[in-house]
Design a protein around this motif. Sequence first.
Motif, short mmCIF file in Angstrom:
data_model
loop_
_atom_site.label_atom_id
_atom_site.label_comp_id
_atom_site.label_asym_id
_atom_site.label_seq_id
_atom_site.Cartn_x
_atom_site.Cartn_y
_atom_site.Cartn_z
N HIS A 1 0.83 -1.21 0.00
CA HIS A 1 0.00 0.00 0.00
C HIS A 1 0.86 1.26 0.00
O HIS A 1 0.58 2.22 -0.74
N GLU B 1 0.99 -3.17 -11.29
CA GLU B 1 0.26 -2.05 -11.87
C GLU B 1 0.90 -0.72 -11.50
O GLU B 1 0.92 0.22 -12.32
N HIS B 2 1.46 -0.62 -10.29
CA HIS B 2 2.07 0.64 -9.89
C HIS B 2 3.33 0.94 -10.68
O HIS B 2 3.60 2.11 -11.01
N GLN C 1 -0.90 -5.58 -7.69
CA GLN C 1 -0.92 -4.16 -7.33
C GLN C 1 0.46 -3.53 -7.52
O GLN C 1 0.57 -2.40 -8.00
N VAL C 2 1.49 -4.26 -7.12
CA VAL C 2 2.86 -3.77 -7.35
C VAL C 2 3.12 -3.63 -8.84
O VAL C 2 3.65 -2.62 -9.31
N GLY D 1 2.34 1.80 -3.41
CA GLY D 1 1.36 2.32 -4.35
C GLY D 1 1.11 3.80 -4.21
O GLY D 1 0.64 4.45 -5.15
N HIS D 2 1.43 4.35 -3.03
CA HIS D 2 1.26 5.79 -2.81
C HIS D 2 2.61 6.52 -2.77
O HIS D 2 2.69 7.67 -2.32
N ASP D 3 3.65 5.84 -3.26
CA ASP D 3 5.00 6.44 -3.33
C ASP D 3 5.49 6.92 -1.97
O ASP D 3 6.14 7.96 -1.85
#
Length: 225
Positions: free
Chosen positions: A45, A87-88, A84-85, A48-50
Motif C-alpha cells: 500500500h 500495476e504501480h 498491485q505492485v 502504491g502511494h510512493d
Amino acid sequence: MSHLASSGIESSGYAPPASGPRSPERLCPPGGPPGPEGIDIGAVHAFGHDRLASAREAALADEVAALIGQPKAPCTPIASAVRQVMEHVGGDAELLDWLDGFPGRPRLVTRVLTLVALLDRFGDRLPVVWALQDLRTRAPDPPLLAAHLPDVIGQEALSALGGQIKMMLGEDDLAPAGRLALATAGLLTDLAPHVAEVPGIEELGTLAERSRTGLNEALAAVEAA
C-alpha cells in the motif's frame, strides 16, 4: 533499453488474461500462507502511494521475486498484492525491470526467468533440436548439464530443462538455479552459430549471450553475499 527488454523476456506471469477463463481463486490457509507465500501488505500500500522507504522497497522486491519464482501462483490475496505492485510500476514487463534493479534474489530470479523464456521461445524449434543432437554426438555434455539433459533429445528436452530450473527457484535453491541457468545459456550460445541463418531463430545467439552475461553478473553477486 533495459537488460530484460533486450533479452527476450516479456511476462512475469502476473498479468491478468485479456480474455478467457481466469485461474480459480485459491484461499490462503488459516494463519497466513506457508513458506515463501508472504508479502508485506502494508509495504504494498505504501509503495502504491510512493511513500515506501528505499530499504522497505528492497525488502518488498525480495518478497515479490520469491513469489514469481514459484512454480504455481500463490493464494489469491497474495497474487492480488503482486498485481498491485505490477500495476504501480507500469505493467507486466515493467515489474521485471523494477525487480532487476535490486541485486540479490530479485535480479537473479528475473535473469533466470529470462533464460527460461528463451528456452520456451526457441527450445522446441527443430533446427535447435537438431543442432543439439549433433553437438552431443561430437562432444560430451557440459558437467552441469549432464545430469539434467535426457539421454535422447527431443523437442521437449530444452523446455523440460527450463522446468527443472524453475523448480529449483521454487525450492529457493537460488545459486544452484543460477548456475544451471548460466550453463544452459552457454549451451544456447554454442548452438546459435548452427541456426544463425534460420528465419525466426537468427537472433538466438545475441539473446543467449546477453542472458549469459546478465546471469553471470547476478549470480556472482548472490554467491558473494
